[in-house]
Design a protein around this motif. Structure first.
Motif, PDB file in Angstrom:
ATOM      1  N   SER A 116       0.806  -1.231   0.000  1.00 41.96           N
ATOM      2  CA  SER A 116       0.000   0.000   0.000  1.00 41.96           C
ATOM      3  C   SER A 116       0.830   1.267   0.000  1.00 41.96           C
ATOM      4  CB  SER A 116      -0.928   0.014   1.219  1.00 41.96           C
ATOM      5  OG  SER A 116      -0.173   0.073   2.423  1.00 41.96           O
ATOM      6  N   GLY A 117       2.069   1.197   0.528  1.00 40.45           N
ATOM      7  CA  GLY A 117       2.877   2.398   0.655  1.00 40.45           C
ATOM      8  C   GLY A 117       2.478   3.205   1.872  1.00 40.45           C
ATOM      9  N   GLY A 118       2.909   4.467   1.917  1.00 40.01           N
ATOM     10  CA  GLY A 118       2.739   5.257   3.128  1.00 40.01           C
ATOM     11  C   GLY A 118       1.992   6.561   2.990  1.00 40.01           C
ATOM     12  N   PHE A 119       1.270   6.778   1.874  1.00 42.75           N
ATOM     13  CA  PHE A 119       0.493   8.013   1.777  1.00 42.75           C
ATOM     14  C   PHE A 119      -0.682   7.965   2.755  1.00 42.75           C
ATOM     15  CE2 PHE A 119       2.589   8.480  -2.392  1.00 42.75           C
ATOM     16  CZ  PHE A 119       2.933   9.820  -2.322  1.00 42.75           C
ATOM     17  N   GLU A 171     -10.205  -0.626  -2.299  1.00 44.52           N
ATOM     18  CA  GLU A 171     -10.398  -0.671  -3.744  1.00 44.52           C
ATOM     19  C   GLU A 171     -10.173   0.686  -4.415  1.00 44.52           C
ATOM     20  OE1 GLU A 171     -14.471  -0.439  -1.702  1.00 44.52           O
ATOM     21  OE2 GLU A 171     -12.577  -1.515  -1.453  1.00 44.52           O
ATOM     22  N   ASN A 172     -10.263   1.779  -3.630  1.00 41.80           N
ATOM     23  CA  ASN A 172     -10.045   3.107  -4.204  1.00 41.80           C
ATOM     24  C   ASN A 172      -8.590   3.551  -4.138  1.00 41.80           C
ATOM     25  OD1 ASN A 172     -12.766   3.346  -4.743  1.00 41.80           O
ATOM     26  ND2 ASN A 172     -13.215   4.387  -2.807  1.00 41.80           N
ATOM     27  N   GLY A 173      -7.765   2.807  -3.381  1.00 43.44           N
ATOM     28  CA  GLY A 173      -6.382   3.231  -3.183  1.00 43.44           C
ATOM     29  C   GLY A 173      -5.611   3.370  -4.478  1.00 43.44           C
ATOM     30  N   THR A 174      -5.753   2.407  -5.375  1.00 45.98           N
ATOM     31  CA  THR A 174      -5.021   2.457  -6.642  1.00 45.98           C
ATOM     32  C   THR A 174      -5.420   3.684  -7.452  1.00 45.98           C
ATOM     33  OG1 THR A 174      -4.748   0.059  -6.733  1.00 45.98           O
ATOM     34  CG2 THR A 174      -4.581   1.252  -8.807  1.00 45.98           C
ATOM     35  N   LYS A 175      -6.688   3.992  -7.489  1.00 46.94           N
ATOM     36  CA  LYS A 175      -7.154   5.158  -8.249  1.00 46.94           C
ATOM     37  C   LYS A 175      -6.585   6.452  -7.682  1.00 46.94           C
ATOM     38  CE  LYS A 175     -11.487   3.061  -9.803  1.00 46.94           C
ATOM     39  NZ  LYS A 175     -12.971   3.154  -9.775  1.00 46.94           N
ATOM     40  N   ILE A 176      -6.549   6.537  -6.366  1.00 49.89           N
ATOM     41  CA  ILE A 176      -6.007   7.744  -5.733  1.00 49.89           C
ATOM     42  C   ILE A 176      -4.516   7.889  -6.042  1.00 49.89           C
ATOM     43  CG2 ILE A 176      -5.491   8.824  -3.510  1.00 49.89           C
ATOM     44  CD1 ILE A 176      -8.131   7.617  -2.502  1.00 49.89           C
ATOM     45  N   LEU A 177      -3.771   6.790  -5.947  1.00 52.03           N
ATOM     46  CA  LEU A 177      -2.338   6.831  -6.235  1.00 52.03           C
ATOM     47  C   LEU A 177      -2.076   7.161  -7.706  1.00 52.03           C
ATOM     48  CD1 LEU A 177      -1.198   3.792  -4.078  1.00 52.03           C
ATOM     49  CD2 LEU A 177      -0.666   6.195  -3.653  1.00 52.03           C
ATOM     50  N   GLU A 178      -2.902   6.649  -8.602  1.00 55.50           N
ATOM     51  CA  GLU A 178      -2.784   7.014 -10.017  1.00 55.50           C
ATOM     52  C   GLU A 178      -3.020   8.506 -10.205  1.00 55.50           C
ATOM     53  OE1 GLU A 178      -4.249   2.860 -12.188  1.00 55.50           O
ATOM     54  OE2 GLU A 178      -5.707   4.407 -11.663  1.00 55.50           O
ATOM     55  N   ALA A 179      -3.982   9.049  -9.463  1.00 54.35           N
ATOM     56  CA  ALA A 179      -4.257  10.491  -9.551  1.00 54.35           C
ATOM     57  C   ALA A 179      -3.086  11.299  -9.015  1.00 54.35           C
ATOM     58  CB  ALA A 179      -5.537  10.826  -8.782  1.00 54.35           C
ATOM     59  N   TYR A 180      -2.472  10.838  -7.901  1.00 54.94           N
ATOM     60  CA  TYR A 180      -1.280  11.511  -7.379  1.00 54.94           C
ATOM     61  C   TYR A 180      -0.193  11.561  -8.450  1.00 54.94           C
ATOM     62  CZ  TYR A 180      -2.901  11.148  -2.490  1.00 54.94           C
ATOM     63  OH  TYR A 180      -3.589  11.263  -1.303  1.00 54.94           O
ATOM     64  N   PHE A 181       0.029  10.415  -9.082  1.00 51.48           N
ATOM     65  CA  PHE A 181       1.071  10.317 -10.110  1.00 51.48           C
ATOM     66  C   PHE A 181       0.798  11.304 -11.242  1.00 51.48           C
ATOM     67  CE2 PHE A 181       2.604   8.317 -14.092  1.00 51.48           C
ATOM     68  CZ  PHE A 181       3.952   8.241 -13.804  1.00 51.48           C
ATOM     69  N   ASP A 182      -0.429  11.323 -11.742  1.00 58.64           N
ATOM     70  CA  ASP A 182      -0.765  12.235 -12.839  1.00 58.64           C
ATOM     71  C   ASP A 182      -0.639  13.698 -12.415  1.00 58.64           C
ATOM     72  OD1 ASP A 182      -1.207  10.259 -14.706  1.00 58.64           O
ATOM     73  OD2 ASP A 182      -3.374  10.161 -14.366  1.00 58.64           O
ATOM     74  N   ASP A 183      -1.041  14.008 -11.180  1.00 58.33           N
ATOM     75  CA  ASP A 183      -0.915  15.383 -10.689  1.00 58.33           C
ATOM     76  C   ASP A 183       0.550  15.823 -10.671  1.00 58.33           C
ATOM     77  OD1 ASP A 183      -3.596  15.715 -10.357  1.00 58.33           O
ATOM     78  OD2 ASP A 183      -3.610  15.374  -8.196  1.00 58.33           O
ATOM     79  N   ILE A 184       1.419  14.941 -10.213  1.00 60.50           N
ATOM     80  CA  ILE A 184       2.844  15.282 -10.166  1.00 60.50           C
ATOM     81  C   ILE A 184       3.395  15.484 -11.575  1.00 60.50           C
ATOM     82  CG2 ILE A 184       5.138  14.480  -9.500  1.00 60.50           C
ATOM     83  CD1 ILE A 184       3.789  12.911  -7.226  1.00 60.50           C
ATOM     84  N   ILE A 185       3.043  14.579 -12.480  1.00 68.96           N
ATOM     85  CA  ILE A 185       3.546  14.670 -13.852  1.00 68.96           C
ATOM     86  C   ILE A 185       3.051  15.943 -14.527  1.00 68.96           C
ATOM     87  CG2 ILE A 185       3.467  13.645 -16.159  1.00 68.96           C
ATOM     88  CD1 ILE A 185       5.291  12.133 -14.280  1.00 68.96           C
ATOM     89  N   TYR A 186       1.746  16.171 -14.509  1.00 71.83           N
ATOM     90  CA  TYR A 186       1.173  17.256 -15.313  1.00 71.83           C
ATOM     91  C   TYR A 186       1.213  18.610 -14.623  1.00 71.83           C
ATOM     92  CZ  TYR A 186      -0.377  13.539 -18.393  1.00 71.83           C
ATOM     93  OH  TYR A 186      -0.382  12.468 -19.243  1.00 71.83           O
TER      94      TYR A 186
END
Length: 358
Positions: free
Chosen positions: A119-122, A132-147
């Protein structure tokens, strides 16, 4: 709406002095400081008077740590806040982190370690989100950082290339990577690019704290610059969410969280390698080096055990503390006048005696 300038800060400060604390030294916390134009001059005025001590935070999408250093040269201390560590994770489950407590609950602690690797530490993932929502949230974090933190901030034209570089680097976490290797891999699917473009993007990714690059342990600055580096993710859960590995690789994940823990404890971290052997981490401190290999595989396998020990034995350094972190064995080996400590990873992460702060 009132413009966000130092005038606003001054009004808030004067109101605090008039209503709450009219005399004496005070502490002022300002979040998202980058939204106040000219904030650094205002802070410097009060800093010189000794009247106020400031704690400021800012988004890397608008203000990098390098720029903060330029604005406040010689007048500040940078603190990097990483996602929760494994001890934080264990405490969040209501478990006391002490030698006696973790020994009595060792099975539970081991189970929590694998949960943490997944799960990591966020905090949002640990406390508020259904699994079940954790992956979606982490994907959103990743996209926010990139874009937001990279593409928008640096006016990058090829956002998709930046994202592919990040994904390729995270997929190869813990492996040796050169910019040339990344270039060749991406050109197979993304068209022609250059090592300078790769280098620039990797620099942005590091500055945005999505990944870290680790250099070769050497006295030669040139060798450190030209040799391939290792890359580690800011969070194992984030890496898994975006890379989507087909199988679990807890050895890779374990190596990643060891790197992050060494950073938290203030060590300068490099890796060491020869043609025949290597060491995952050389953590340099004031009293000597911690020389560390990490494996979650079965050390009963003679070939694996010999491979993991060889690098620790061949690393030169009289003041070096040699450690083999593993899944469950605790022992001390004396080999060729060198001492090697075998320590379970879960215990090493939790007991500070095993990993003193630099």
């Amino acid at each position: 709406m009132e413009e966000k300038t130092p005038v606003l800060l001054e009004k808030l400060y004067r109101l605090y002095r008039q209503r709450v604390n009219p005399v004496g030294k005070t502490y002022m916390f300002v979040d998202e400081i980058q939204h106040i134009r000219g904030w650094e001059q205002w802070i410097e005025t009060y800093r010189e008077s000794g009247e106020v001590k400031f704690i400021v935070t800012g988004s890397s999408s608008k203000l990098s740590s390098k720029e903060l250093g330029t604005l406040l040269t010689g007048r500040h201390i940078d603190l990097t806040l990483l996602p929760f560590s494994f001890p934080d994770f264990v405490r969040s489950k209501g478990i006391e982190v002490s030698s006696l407590s973790i020994e009595l609950k060792s099975d539970l602690i081991k189970n929590l370690l694998f949960s943490y690797l997944d799960s990591g530490g966020f905090p949002e993932i640990l406390f508020n989100s259904p699994k079940e929502n954790g992956t979606k949230i982490l994907e959103a974090y990743f996209d926010d950082i990139i874009y937001r933190d990279i593409v928008e901030r640096w006016n990058i034209r090829d956002a998709l290339l930046t994202k592919r570089i990040a994904l390729y680097a995270l997929k190869n976490s813990g492996n040796l990577l050169s910019y040339r290797k990344i270039q060749k891999a991406l050109e197979q699917t993304s068209g022609k690019t250059s090592t300078s473009t790769i280098s620039e993007n990797m620099s942005h990714l590091s500055e945005a704290y999505i990944l870290f690059e680790v250099e070769l342990h050497t006295n030669s600055v040139k060798k450190a610059l030209i040799n391939p580096r290792k890359v580690y993710s800011v969070d194992t859960g984030l890496r898994k969410a975006v890379v989507k590995p087909l199988t679990d690789d807890y050895g890779r994940d374990g190596e990643n969280i060891v790197f992050l823990e060494l950073l938290r404890r203030g060590y300068k971290v490099t890796f060491w390698k020869t043609d025949k052997t290597e060491v995952d981490f050389v953590a340099s401190g004031r009293t000597g080096d911690l020389v560390i290999n990490v494996t979650m595989s079965n050390l009963d396998d003679p070939a694996l055990r010999e491979r993991e020990l060889r690098g620790l034995l061949e690393f030169e350094g009289d003041r070096s503390r040699r450690i083999l972190l593993n899944s469950d064995i605790e022992d001390t080996l004396k080999i060729h006048d060198k001492t090697i400590e075998l320590i379970p990873l879960w215990k090493w992460l939790l007991i500070e005696d095993f990993l003193p702060r630099r």
